[in-house]
Design a protein around this motif. Structure first.
Motif, mmCIF file in Angstrom:
data_model
loop_
_atom_site.group_PDB
_atom_site.id
_atom_site.type_symbol
_atom_site.label_atom_id
_atom_site.label_comp_id
_atom_site.label_asym_id
_atom_site.label_seq_id
_atom_site.Cartn_x
_atom_site.Cartn_y
_atom_site.Cartn_z
ATOM 1 N N LYS A 1 -2.057 6.646 -3.712
ATOM 2 C CA LYS A 1 -3.137 6.448 -2.744
ATOM 3 C C LYS A 1 -4.544 6.450 -3.347
ATOM 4 O O LYS A 1 -5.438 5.839 -2.802
ATOM 5 C CB LYS A 1 -3.065 7.542 -1.660
ATOM 6 C CG LYS A 1 -1.785 7.497 -0.846
ATOM 7 C CD LYS A 1 -1.649 6.166 -0.104
ATOM 8 C CE LYS A 1 -0.417 6.132 0.800
ATOM 9 N NZ LYS A 1 0.823 6.028 0.052
ATOM 10 N N ASN A 2 -4.773 7.143 -4.472
ATOM 11 C CA ASN A 2 -6.128 7.283 -4.994
ATOM 12 C C ASN A 2 -6.460 6.297 -6.119
ATOM 13 O O ASN A 2 -7.524 6.388 -6.717
ATOM 14 C CB ASN A 2 -6.352 8.715 -5.499
ATOM 15 C CG ASN A 2 -6.334 9.718 -4.359
ATOM 16 O OD1 ASN A 2 -6.804 9.419 -3.261
ATOM 17 N ND2 ASN A 2 -5.817 10.897 -4.610
ATOM 18 N N THR A 3 -5.561 5.370 -6.408
ATOM 19 C CA THR A 3 -5.836 4.407 -7.464
ATOM 20 C C THR A 3 -6.775 3.315 -6.958
ATOM 21 O O THR A 3 -6.925 3.106 -5.758
ATOM 22 C CB THR A 3 -4.532 3.759 -7.962
ATOM 23 O OG1 THR A 3 -3.937 3.040 -6.860
ATOM 24 C CG2 THR A 3 -3.573 4.816 -8.471
ATOM 25 N N GLU A 4 -7.406 2.613 -7.917
ATOM 26 C CA GLU A 4 -8.323 1.527 -7.538
ATOM 27 C C GLU A 4 -7.562 0.423 -6.808
ATOM 28 O O GLU A 4 -8.078 -0.187 -5.869
ATOM 29 C CB GLU A 4 -8.998 0.959 -8.804
ATOM 30 C CG GLU A 4 -10.034 1.878 -9.408
ATOM 31 C CD GLU A 4 -11.168 2.188 -8.431
ATOM 32 O OE1 GLU A 4 -11.596 1.281 -7.704
ATOM 33 O OE2 GLU A 4 -11.611 3.348 -8.374
ATOM 34 N N ALA B 1 -4.975 0.759 -4.865
ATOM 35 C CA ALA B 1 -4.711 1.202 -3.497
ATOM 36 C C ALA B 1 -5.979 1.106 -2.643
ATOM 37 O O ALA B 1 -5.926 0.699 -1.479
ATOM 38 C CB ALA B 1 -4.190 2.639 -3.501
ATOM 39 N N LYS B 2 -7.114 1.469 -3.225
ATOM 40 C CA LYS B 2 -8.367 1.408 -2.464
ATOM 41 C C LYS B 2 -8.729 -0.036 -2.111
ATOM 42 O O LYS B 2 -9.175 -0.325 -1.011
ATOM 43 C CB LYS B 2 -9.491 2.055 -3.284
ATOM 44 C CG LYS B 2 -9.340 3.567 -3.428
ATOM 45 C CD LYS B 2 -10.442 4.152 -4.308
ATOM 46 C CE LYS B 2 -10.263 5.660 -4.467
ATOM 47 N NZ LYS B 2 -11.301 6.241 -5.364
ATOM 48 N N THR B 3 -8.534 -0.941 -3.063
ATOM 49 C CA THR B 3 -8.798 -2.358 -2.803
ATOM 50 C C THR B 3 -7.861 -2.894 -1.731
ATOM 51 O O THR B 3 -8.267 -3.625 -0.824
ATOM 52 C CB THR B 3 -8.611 -3.172 -4.098
ATOM 53 O OG1 THR B 3 -9.512 -2.688 -5.086
ATOM 54 C CG2 THR B 3 -8.891 -4.651 -3.843
ATOM 55 N N TYR C 1 0.831 -1.208 0.000
ATOM 56 C CA TYR C 1 0.000 0.000 0.000
ATOM 57 C C TYR C 1 0.867 1.261 0.000
ATOM 58 O O TYR C 1 0.575 2.238 -0.686
ATOM 59 C CB TYR C 1 -0.918 -0.010 1.210
ATOM 60 C CG TYR C 1 -1.818 1.218 1.307
ATOM 61 C CD1 TYR C 1 -2.935 1.351 0.486
ATOM 62 C CD2 TYR C 1 -1.545 2.230 2.222
ATOM 63 C CE1 TYR C 1 -3.749 2.460 0.561
ATOM 64 C CE2 TYR C 1 -2.356 3.352 2.302
ATOM 65 C CZ TYR C 1 -3.462 3.458 1.479
ATOM 66 O OH TYR C 1 -4.262 4.561 1.562
ATOM 67 N N GLU D 1 -6.386 -1.156 0.586
ATOM 68 C CA GLU D 1 -6.744 -0.542 1.864
ATOM 69 C C GLU D 1 -7.887 -1.305 2.531
ATOM 70 O O GLU D 1 -7.878 -1.520 3.747
ATOM 71 C CB GLU D 1 -7.146 0.915 1.642
ATOM 72 C CG GLU D 1 -7.404 1.686 2.936
ATOM 73 C CD GLU D 1 -7.729 3.143 2.691
ATOM 74 O OE1 GLU D 1 -7.672 3.938 3.638
ATOM 75 O OE2 GLU D 1 -8.045 3.493 1.546
ATOM 76 N N ALA D 2 -8.864 -1.740 1.733
ATOM 77 C CA ALA D 2 -9.974 -2.528 2.272
ATOM 78 C C ALA D 2 -9.478 -3.870 2.801
ATOM 79 O O ALA D 2 -9.922 -4.347 3.855
ATOM 80 C CB ALA D 2 -11.039 -2.744 1.190
#
Length: 308
Positions: A207-210, A212-214, A202, A216-217
């Motif tokens: 930080k704002n890419t898909e 990174a979001k996945t 991560y 983070e979850a």
């Protein structure tokens, strides 16, 4: 004055007829130049196929004899093969690129993510391409290094510290309890290693890419799982200690009450009433415990026990 593609020549200095004539010739030259690499690549590719069964380096001897170097020939062939895989709009964009950028994009080892950024207009120069390629390579190497470090840590045998423990009696279910603790500890170790790896990945992503979001979850889910298993480990240890205290209490302190002589001596005294109250309290406690002990009809949802 007409718009033109690359020339800085001032067409307004000429009469209209001459200006139109030269502008047309300029566009012809630009078209020839943009198609040059792929057309030359096609010639070399077809010659290579024809001479491939001749052996003895015939193909290399041939192109060397007409003044071409091996690296340049390979670049032309790669460009031709790359253009063959492109749709018409992408091919037109590719033809307009600097030859150095075409060479990079046409390498068999080229990064397709970077190539797409060129077609999207995010990369316009060979220098930008190489800088981003270097950054991606550094990230991949760092991820590989961190993954290897984690693998090495998980493969290491845990340090065993031997301590002399004196116990009066080993519980009958000692081995079962021990196996449960070991299983939970392994689960916890696995989750922590996975969580550590996800955090490293991560940190290396935008930080704002898909992606990174996945990720983070996934990290949040692993943190919750880690917390849950850690609580189970602590609860298991606390429960085992409590069970030993209860067993010791009944086997030593309360054992004498099960024999008639002591009960007979307490007959018709206040102690007899007190004992009855204690038995009732214990009986109530046992009844309540039977209601919450998990069984085949029990479901556990988010840490709450629900009896079916």
């Amino acid at each position: 004055m007409k718009n033109h593609l690359t020339s800085s020549f001032d067409y307004s200095l000429l009469d209209v007829e001459t200006s139109d004539f030269l502008y047309e010739k300029e566009n012809i030259l630009i078209g020839i130049q943009s198609r040059y690499s792929r057309e030359v690549g096609k010639v070399f590719f077809e010659a290579q196929q024809k001479l491939s069964n001749k052996g003895n380096g015939t193909f290399e001897k041939w192109y060397s004899s007409i003044g071409f170097k091996k690296q340049n020939v390979n670049n032309y062939i790669n460009i031709y093969k790359n253009v063959q895989s492109l749709d018409e709009p992408s091919a037109e964009i590719f033809d307009s690129l600097p030859k150095s950028l075409q060479n990079e994009m046409s390498k068999p080892s080229s990064n397709q993510e970077l190539n797409q950024k060129v077609f999207d207009g995010d990369i316009t120069t060979h220098k930008q391409y190489k800088e981003l390629e270097k950054q991606l390579k550094a990230k991949d190497e760092q991820l590989s290094l961190q993954a290897k470090m984690i693998d090495d840590l998980t493969e290491q045998e845990p340090e065993v510290i031997e301590k002399e423990v004196v116990v009066e009696r080993i519980p009958a279910d000692y081995e079962t309890v021990k196996a449960t603790n070991e299983r939970l500890e392994k689960q916890l170790s696995s989750v922590r290693s996975d969580l550590k790896m996800k955090k490293i990945q991560y940190d290396l992503l935008e930080k704002n890419t898909e992606s990174a979001k996945t990720l983070e979850a996934n990290i949040k889910a692993l943190q919750q799982k880690e917390k849950s298993i850690d609580q189970r480990v602590k609860a298991t240890i606390e429960f085992n200690d409590l069970m030993r205290e209860i067993e010791t209490f009944f086997d030593t302190k309360m054992a004498s009450l099960r024999f008639k002589p002591l009960i007979n001596d307490l007959y018709d005294t206040e102690a007899s009433n007190k004992l009855s109250e204690v038995v009732n309290s214990v009986d109530f406690w046992v009844s309540e415990m039977r209601k919450i002990i998990p069984n085949e009809k029990t479901k556990i949802i988010e840490g709450e026990i629900i009896n079916g």
